[in-house]
Scaffold this active site. Structure first.
Site, PDB file in Angstrom:
ATOM      1  N   CYS A  52     -21.790  24.562  -1.436  1.00 13.63           N
ATOM      2  CA  CYS A  52     -20.699  25.184  -0.695  1.00 13.63           C
ATOM      3  C   CYS A  52     -19.790  25.896  -1.699  1.00 13.63           C
ATOM      4  O   CYS A  52     -19.696  25.469  -2.853  1.00 13.63           O
ATOM      5  CB  CYS A  52     -19.936  24.077   0.026  1.00 13.63           C
ATOM      6  SG  CYS A  52     -18.438  24.635   0.850  1.00 13.63           S
TER       7      CYS A  52
ATOM      8  N   CYS B 223       0.363  31.468  -1.217  1.00  8.83           N
ATOM      9  CA  CYS B 223       0.220  30.322  -0.308  1.00  8.83           C
ATOM     10  C   CYS B 223       1.225  29.236  -0.729  1.00  8.83           C
ATOM     11  O   CYS B 223       1.154  28.717  -1.864  1.00  8.83           O
ATOM     12  CB  CYS B 223      -1.195  29.776  -0.373  1.00  8.83           C
ATOM     13  SG  CYS B 223      -2.447  31.087  -0.236  1.00  8.83           S
TER      14      CYS B 223
ATOM     15  N   CYS C  32      -3.668  32.454  -9.530  1.00  5.54           N
ATOM     16  CA  CYS C  32      -4.038  33.214  -8.329  1.00  5.54           C
ATOM     17  C   CYS C  32      -2.888  34.121  -7.878  1.00  5.54           C
ATOM     18  O   CYS C  32      -1.733  33.710  -7.864  1.00  5.54           O
ATOM     19  CB  CYS C  32      -4.412  32.233  -7.215  1.00  5.54           C
ATOM     20  SG  CYS C  32      -4.951  33.062  -5.707  1.00  5.54           S
TER      21      CYS C  32
ATOM     22  N   CYS D  43     -19.111  21.411  -3.613  1.00  2.08           N
ATOM     23  CA  CYS D  43     -18.311  22.566  -3.227  1.00  2.08           C
ATOM     24  C   CYS D  43     -17.544  23.121  -4.428  1.00  2.08           C
ATOM     25  O   CYS D  43     -16.779  22.403  -5.076  1.00  2.08           O
ATOM     26  CB  CYS D  43     -17.341  22.154  -2.122  1.00  2.08           C
ATOM     27  SG  CYS D  43     -16.317  23.515  -1.577  1.00  2.08           S
TER      28      CYS D  43
ATOM     29  N   ARG E  34     -13.771  16.614   8.515  1.00  2.22           N
ATOM     30  CA  ARG E  34     -13.587  16.046   7.170  1.00  2.22           C
ATOM     31  C   ARG E  34     -12.166  15.569   6.938  1.00  2.22           C
ATOM     32  O   ARG E  34     -11.203  16.328   7.059  1.00  2.22           O
ATOM     33  CB  ARG E  34     -13.977  17.090   6.110  1.00  2.22           C
ATOM     34  CG  ARG E  34     -13.949  16.517   4.685  1.00  2.22           C
ATOM     35  CD  ARG E  34     -14.613  17.440   3.683  1.00  2.22           C
ATOM     36  NE  ARG E  34     -15.929  17.800   4.146  1.00  2.22           N
ATOM     37  CZ  ARG E  34     -16.346  19.047   4.357  1.00  2.22           C
ATOM     38  NH1 ARG E  34     -15.569  20.062   4.079  1.00  2.22           N
ATOM     39  NH2 ARG E  34     -17.554  19.287   4.801  1.00  2.22           N
TER      40      ARG E  34
ATOM     41  N   CYS F 265     -17.288  26.396   7.260  1.00  2.12           N
ATOM     42  CA  CYS F 265     -16.386  25.259   7.082  1.00  2.12           C
ATOM     43  C   CYS F 265     -14.972  25.820   7.159  1.00  2.12           C
ATOM     44  O   CYS F 265     -14.579  26.626   6.308  1.00  2.12           O
ATOM     45  CB  CYS F 265     -16.655  24.625   5.713  1.00  2.12           C
ATOM     46  SG  CYS F 265     -15.450  23.364   5.256  1.00  2.12           S
TER      47      CYS F 265
ATOM     48  N   CYS G  33       0.237  25.886  -2.432  1.00  2.00           N
ATOM     49  CA  CYS G  33      -0.824  25.847  -3.447  1.00  2.00           C
ATOM     50  C   CYS G  33      -0.335  25.811  -4.895  1.00  2.00           C
ATOM     51  O   CYS G  33       0.365  26.710  -5.366  1.00  2.00           O
ATOM     52  CB  CYS G  33      -1.764  27.026  -3.267  1.00  2.00           C
ATOM     53  SG  CYS G  33      -3.228  26.864  -4.330  1.00  2.00           S
TER      54      CYS G  33
HETATM   55  N1  SAM Z   1      -8.625  30.664  -3.059  1.00  2.00           N
HETATM   56  C1  SAM Z   1      -9.503  30.308  -2.014  1.00  2.00           C
HETATM   57  C2  SAM Z   1      -8.815  30.312  -0.661  1.00  2.00           C
HETATM   58  O1  SAM Z   1      -7.606  30.239  -0.593  1.00  2.00           O
HETATM   59  O2  SAM Z   1      -9.535  30.369   0.336  1.00  2.00           O
HETATM   60  C3  SAM Z   1     -10.180  28.963  -2.220  1.00  2.00           C
HETATM   61  C4  SAM Z   1      -9.436  27.800  -2.842  1.00  2.00           C
HETATM   62  S1  SAM Z   1      -8.076  27.156  -1.877  1.00  2.00           S
HETATM   63  C5  SAM Z   1      -7.315  26.082  -3.052  1.00  2.00           C
HETATM   64  C6  SAM Z   1      -8.872  26.118  -0.666  1.00  2.00           C
HETATM   65  C7  SAM Z   1      -8.020  25.386   0.326  1.00  2.00           C
HETATM   66  O3  SAM Z   1      -7.389  24.271  -0.292  1.00  2.00           O
HETATM   67  C8  SAM Z   1      -6.854  26.107   0.961  1.00  2.00           C
HETATM   68  O4  SAM Z   1      -7.248  26.933   2.011  1.00  2.00           O
HETATM   69  C9  SAM Z   1      -6.008  24.961   1.488  1.00  2.00           C
HETATM   70  O5  SAM Z   1      -6.377  24.651   2.815  1.00  2.00           O
HETATM   71  C10 SAM Z   1      -6.373  23.806   0.549  1.00  2.00           C
HETATM   72  N2  SAM Z   1      -5.208  23.393  -0.250  1.00  2.00           N
HETATM   73  C11 SAM Z   1      -4.687  24.029  -1.323  1.00  2.00           C
HETATM   74  N3  SAM Z   1      -3.620  23.392  -1.805  1.00  2.00           N
HETATM   75  C12 SAM Z   1      -3.427  22.309  -1.017  1.00  2.00           C
HETATM   76  C13 SAM Z   1      -2.449  21.266  -1.000  1.00  2.00           C
HETATM   77  N4  SAM Z   1      -1.462  21.223  -1.875  1.00  2.00           N
HETATM   78  N5  SAM Z   1      -2.558  20.318  -0.058  1.00  2.00           N
HETATM   79  C14 SAM Z   1      -3.578  20.366   0.848  1.00  2.00           C
HETATM   80  N6  SAM Z   1      -4.513  21.319   0.875  1.00  2.00           N
HETATM   81  C15 SAM Z   1      -4.433  22.287  -0.030  1.00  2.00           C
HETATM   82  C1  DTB Z   2     -10.351  21.835   1.924  1.00  2.00           C
HETATM   83  O1  DTB Z   2     -10.092  21.993   3.127  1.00  2.00           O
HETATM   84  N1  DTB Z   2      -9.716  21.014   1.130  1.00  2.00           N
HETATM   85  C2  DTB Z   2     -10.190  21.115  -0.234  1.00  2.00           C
HETATM   86  C3  DTB Z   2     -11.379  22.104  -0.091  1.00  2.00           C
HETATM   87  N2  DTB Z   2     -11.300  22.494   1.281  1.00  2.00           N
HETATM   88  C4  DTB Z   2     -11.490  23.269  -0.967  1.00  2.00           C
HETATM   89  C5  DTB Z   2      -9.132  21.505  -1.201  1.00  2.00           C
HETATM   90  C6  DTB Z   2      -7.960  20.556  -1.219  1.00  2.00           C
HETATM   91  C7  DTB Z   2      -7.094  20.962  -2.339  1.00  2.00           C
HETATM   92  C8  DTB Z   2      -5.926  20.033  -2.530  1.00  2.00           C
HETATM   93  C9  DTB Z   2      -5.043  20.489  -3.618  1.00  2.00           C
HETATM   94  C10 DTB Z   2      -5.663  20.521  -4.979  1.00  2.00           C
HETATM   95  O2  DTB Z   2      -6.350  19.555  -5.388  1.00  2.00           O
HETATM   96  O3  DTB Z   2      -5.452  21.498  -5.695  1.00  2.00           O
HETATM   97 FE1  SF4 Z   3      -4.925  31.331  -4.268  1.00  2.82          FE
HETATM   98 FE2  SF4 Z   3      -4.297  28.816  -3.730  1.00  2.82          FE
HETATM   99 FE3  SF4 Z   3      -3.922  30.673  -1.891  1.00  2.82          FE
HETATM  100 FE4  SF4 Z   3      -6.449  29.975  -2.552  1.00  2.82          FE
HETATM  101  S1  SF4 Z   3      -4.924  28.677  -1.573  1.00  2.82           S
HETATM  102  S2  SF4 Z   3      -5.647  32.034  -2.281  1.00  2.82           S
HETATM  103  S3  SF4 Z   3      -6.138  29.509  -4.747  1.00  2.82           S
HETATM  104  S4  SF4 Z   3      -2.856  30.557  -3.890  1.00  2.82           S
END
Ligand code: SAM
Ligand code: DTB
Ligand code: SF4
Length: 333
Positions: A130, A58, A54, A98, A262, A190, A61
């Site tokens: 979702c 973030c 990506c 989802c 959640r 959500c 992430c």
């Molecule tokens: N790329 C899209 C976005 O950012 O909206 C969708 C996927 S993104 C991985 C969805 C959500 O996962 C993020 O908004 C964040 O709240 C959660 N998330 C990602 N990495 C995480 C982590 N290491 N711990 C907890 N939540 C995480």
């Molecule tokens: C949300 O609030 N938590 C989920 C879902 N929406 C998409 C994602 C959590 C991701 C945790 C890190 C991972 O497994 O990559």
């Molecule tokens: Fe990309 Fe992860 Fe950020 Fe979603 S949360 S936009 S997958 S870097």
């Protein structure tokens, strides 16, 4: 019965958040019982349909291309693979499926057409479908709605003030715009966030303030505990304590009484007693299945025991829908 309010002040939210924790739990449990069946918990399954690579930054992430994590990049999955996974999730008791994609935003291309096919297929299985695909335009939101999308996940993650410390490649307003497009298209919203990223209590209160002052509250509010992943800038963050999760969940429950709250990422590090406290504080939804998107989640057996011990049962699909989804005969896969 408590009223649904969209004019909470930061001071009111802070007073709730900072109240003695047992009083806070008692109040949240009371509100929870006025609006929900406390024995019922929604079971959702996540699937990463496009993983890693990506362009966003973030800081939490593991899927951001710029960090060196162990996540393997995977192009968009095939529709039939996704539908088989959805079918398995349904068989093991999930009512919401989802699909997550590591995209900054949706583009109008063949990949989006495939996602629309996935949405159609999951909807036809009778599950709430979702997606979380990044930013959406109004017309993309409408296309998703027409394909049968029930809910869209798009987290605010933290307060407006702290946002720039966590993400620099998009703004808080970009996030709010997408939430507006989702709402406009008639899709269930959500949106929640993450705690444990080095934010202050004021930032947590600030995020809850923004969510609870939206013209309509999100129908679901995920509260994630940061999963610190090696290679990301937040890899060294200490674990958040259960009391912090409880304060966040309870405050969300009190100020957004009708929302599904959640208990999302972080369950794998919580025992049954800790999770029970979160349910008591008003959480009524979880992600099931041994993986979230890329990180581990409790095994099915653990969750079966959790439900048995706490006498909770999974919530039925489409309970709050104004009109039931079009459910066709189950397609054998
Ligand atoms: N790329 C899209 C976005 O950012 O909206 C969708 C996927 S993104 C991985 C969805 C959500 O996962 C993020 O908004 C964040 O709240 C959660 N998330 C990602 N990495 C995480 C982590 N290491 N711990 C907890 N939540 C995480
Ligand atoms: C949300 O609030 N938590 C989920 C879902 N929406 C998409 C994602 C959590 C991701 C945790 C890190 C991972 O497994 O990559
Ligand atoms: Fe990309 Fe992860 Fe950020 Fe979603 S949360 S936009 S997958 S870097």
């Amino acid at each position: 019965m408590t009223d649904v309010r969209n004019d909470w002040t930061r001071e009111e939210i802070a007073a709730i958040y900072n109240s003695p924790v047992l009083d806070l739990i008692y109040r949240a449990a009371t509100v929870h019982r006025q609006h929900h069946d406390p024995q019922e918990v929604q079971v959702c399954t996540l699937l990463s349909v496009k993983t890693g690579g990506c362009p966003e930054d973030c800081a939490y992430c593991p899927q951001a291309a710029r960090y060196h994590t162990n996540v393997k990049v995977h192009k968009l999955m095939e529709v039939d693979e996704v539908l088989s996974a959805a079918y398995r999730a349904k068989e093991s008791g999930s009512t919401r499926f989802c699909m997550g994609a590591a995209w900054r935003e949706v583009r109008d291309n063949r990949d989006f057409d495939k996602v629309l096919e996935m949405v159609k297929g999951v909807n036809q299985m009778g599950m709430e479908v979702c997606c979380t695909l990044g930013m959406l335009t109004e017309s993309q939101a409408e296309k998703l709605k027409n394909a049968g999308l029930y809910a869209y996940n798009h987290n605010l993650d933290t307060s407006e003030e702290y946002y720039g410390d966590i993400i620099s490649t998009r703004t808080y307003d970009d996030r709010l715009d997408t939430l507006g497009h989702v709402r406009q298209a008639g899709i269930s919203v959500c949106s929640g966030g993450i705690i444990g990223m080095g934010e202050s209590h004021q930032d947590r209160i600030g995020m809850l303030y923004t969510l609870s002052n939206l013209p309509e509250h999100p129908e679901s509010v995920p509260v994630n505990a940061l999963v610190p992943v090696e290679g990301t800038p937040l890899e060294e963050q200490p674990r958040v304590s259960v009391w912090e999760m409880v304060r966040m969940i309870a405050t969300a429950r009190i100020i957004m009484p009708k929302a599904m709250v959640r208990l999302s990422a972080g369950r794998v590090r919580m025992n049954v007693e800790e999770q029970a406290l979160c349910f008591l504080a008003g959480a009524n939804s979880i992600f099931a299945g041994d993986k979230l998107l890329t990180t581990p989640n409790p095994e099915e057996d653990m969750d079966r025991q959790l439900f048995q011990t706490l006498n909770i049962r999974p919530r039925k699909a489409f309970k709050d829908a104004e009109q039931p989804a079009v459910v066709f005969e189950q397609i054998p896969l």
